[in-house]
Design an enzyme around this catalytic site. Structure first.
Site, short mmCIF file in Angstrom:
data_model
loop_
_atom_site.label_atom_id
_atom_site.label_comp_id
_atom_site.label_asym_id
_atom_site.label_seq_id
_atom_site.Cartn_x
_atom_site.Cartn_y
_atom_site.Cartn_z
N GLU A 75 2.58 -8.43 -4.32
CA GLU A 75 2.07 -7.48 -3.33
C GLU A 75 0.82 -6.77 -3.40
O GLU A 75 0.61 -6.07 -4.63
CB GLU A 75 3.52 -6.37 -2.91
CG GLU A 75 3.16 -5.80 -1.73
CD GLU A 75 2.29 -4.51 -1.75
OE1 GLU A 75 1.77 -4.14 -0.86
OE2 GLU A 75 2.16 -3.97 -2.98
N PHE A 76 0.00 -6.55 -2.57
CA PHE A 76 -1.36 -5.97 -2.38
C PHE A 76 -1.29 -4.54 -3.27
O PHE A 76 -2.30 -4.34 -4.21
CB PHE A 76 -2.11 -5.90 -1.01
CG PHE A 76 -3.17 -5.23 -1.27
CD1 PHE A 76 -4.29 -5.73 -1.91
CD2 PHE A 76 -3.24 -3.76 -1.03
CE1 PHE A 76 -5.71 -5.32 -2.03
CE2 PHE A 76 -4.82 -3.02 -1.15
CZ PHE A 76 -5.88 -3.76 -1.56
N ASN A 83 1.93 -11.02 -1.36
CA ASN A 83 1.14 -11.46 -0.36
C ASN A 83 -0.37 -11.31 -0.64
O ASN A 83 -1.10 -12.18 -0.38
CB ASN A 83 1.44 -10.32 0.89
CG ASN A 83 1.21 -8.78 0.49
OD1 ASN A 83 0.66 -8.56 -0.42
ND2 ASN A 83 1.09 -8.17 1.55
N HIS A 106 3.89 -2.51 7.36
CA HIS A 106 4.51 -2.10 6.16
C HIS A 106 4.74 -0.54 5.64
O HIS A 106 6.05 -0.10 5.46
CB HIS A 106 3.52 -2.64 5.04
CG HIS A 106 3.28 -4.12 5.13
ND1 HIS A 106 3.99 -4.82 4.78
CD2 HIS A 106 2.29 -4.69 5.54
CE1 HIS A 106 3.74 -6.17 4.94
NE2 HIS A 106 2.53 -6.13 5.55
N ASN A 116 -7.30 -0.96 0.65
CA ASN A 116 -7.57 -1.79 1.58
C ASN A 116 -8.98 -1.81 1.94
O ASN A 116 -9.54 -2.99 1.95
CB ASN A 116 -7.12 -1.53 3.01
CG ASN A 116 -5.65 -1.47 2.98
OD1 ASN A 116 -4.96 -2.53 2.53
ND2 ASN A 116 -4.87 -0.43 3.62
C1 BDR Z 1 0.42 -3.21 1.86
O1 BDR Z 1 -1.16 -3.66 1.53
C2 BDR Z 1 -2.09 -3.20 2.49
O2 BDR Z 1 -3.00 -4.10 2.76
C3 BDR Z 1 -1.11 -2.44 3.56
O3 BDR Z 1 -1.81 -1.24 3.98
C4 BDR Z 1 -0.07 -2.28 2.88
O4 BDR Z 1 0.17 -0.73 2.24
C5 BDR Z 1 0.90 -4.38 2.29
O5 BDR Z 1 1.12 -5.34 1.47
CA CA Z 2 -1.79 0.90 2.86
#
Ligand code: BDR
Ligand code: CA
Length: 309
Positions: A164-165, A158, A237, A39
């Site tokens: 997803e990240f 996302n 999440h 992050n």
């Molecule tokens: C995930 O990505 C991060 O930004 C959040 O902490 C979570 O682990 C969600 O896609």
């Molecule tokens: Ca995370």
């Protein structure tokens, strides 16, 4: 007996809330926290884990720093979601205790080796540390009592429309992890988007006094408050991944074969999920008992807020 849990994370708003759950649930015993760049950069995710440890008072639990960059390619962060510090607008006292002198990868291997079959490994950030640990010691896949990630999805992304990240930030690592000799519990977006801290949830959490004012509410509302997204509430999440270890009964899950796209021009980091494959490598929670989940989370947070932990 409490389940031992080792949390690899990148705090992170929801990582911090996951840490609070892992620390507060008397049925879980947090045996270590390892950090990864995600992050925000590794220095910040580690400083955040250290600050949270001291604020919450689990000083004897080691915090070990790991990888700051993905196995391959550019570093991608999510500071546009979590703020420059990674913890939105909260300010915790500067930590006074240092991180472990062991690297996260060594810490993970040694912890799992020491008590095979006893420690549940949970990863809520990019999977770089876990992949490096598997490369160095493939037997960790046998030693972990279970392995749960927050990451991926079977319908949407996302970070990009496809990814997803946590997977997008290090797809090569994710591929190593899903190809290893264990069953990955993939708590993905389809599940975690069911866990939104909406108005009624926030109202209940707001009754938790100082812990709510200083930590829980700012963490659980920062992103929705700073964006125009038309959401019911901010999704927590990473909390879902820790909750899965403690309360799998709250989740309906399906076996699946999950493969990671690493090369697609538009799809790098996508988790390709086949629910019909004869040889699944993952368990994919698909449905959450939302009321049960929030009742559980609130109960644990209340134990911390009232000094019972
Ligand atoms: C995930 O990505 C991060 O930004 C959040 O902490 C979570 O682990 C969600 O896609
Ligand atoms: Ca995370």
């Amino acid at each position: 007996m409490a389940k031992k849990i080792l949390l690899d994370c990148d705090p992170g708003l929801d990582d911090a809330l996951a840490l609070l759950l892992a620390h507060g649930d008397p049925n879980l015993e947090l045996v270590g926290v390892t950090t990864v760049g995600g992050n925000v950069g590794l220095a910040r995710t580690t400083a955040n884990a250290l600050a949270l440890r001291e604020y919450l008072g689990f000083d004897s639990v080691p915090v070990a720093a790991g990888a700051g960059e993905p196995l391959l390619g550019a570093t991608r962060d999510a500071s546009h979601v979590h703020g420059e510090s990674g913890l939105g607008n909260i300010t915790l006292p500067e930590p006074t205790l240092p991180s472990s002198d062991r690297h996260a990868v060594d810490f993970i291997i040694e912890t799992l080796r020491a008590t095979p079959g006893a420690v549940h490994l949970v990863a809520t950030g990019p999977l770089t540390n876990i992949a490096l640990a598997l490369k160095q010691e493939p037997a960790i896949a046998r030693w972990a009592a279970s392995f749960t990630i927050m990451g991926g999805s079977f319908t949407r992304g996302n970070a990009t429309p496809a990814a997803e990240f946590n997977i997008y930030a290090d797809p090569e690592a994710a591929r190593v992890v899903f190809d290893a000799d264990w069953q990955v519990v993939m708590v993905g977006l389809d599940l975690t988007l069911q866990a939104q801290a909406n108005g009624p949830v926030i109202e209940r959490l707001a009754t938790l006094g100082r812990l709510a004012d200083e930590l829980i509410l700012p963490l659980a509302t920062y992103w929705v408050d700073t964006t125009n997204a038309d959401w019911d509430g901010q999704a927590v999440h990473d909390v879902c991944a820790v909750a899965y270890v403690a309360r799998p009964d709250l989740f309906a899950s399906r076996p699946a074969l999950v493969r990671i796209e690493t090369r697609g021009e538009f799809t790098s980091g996508e988790t390709v999920v086949d629910f019909d494959a004869p040889y699944p490598n993952a368990i994919v929670p698909v449905e959450l008992d939302v009321n049960g989940f929030w009742a559980y989370v609130e109960h644990v947070y209340r134990l911390v807020a009232t000094g019972h932990v």
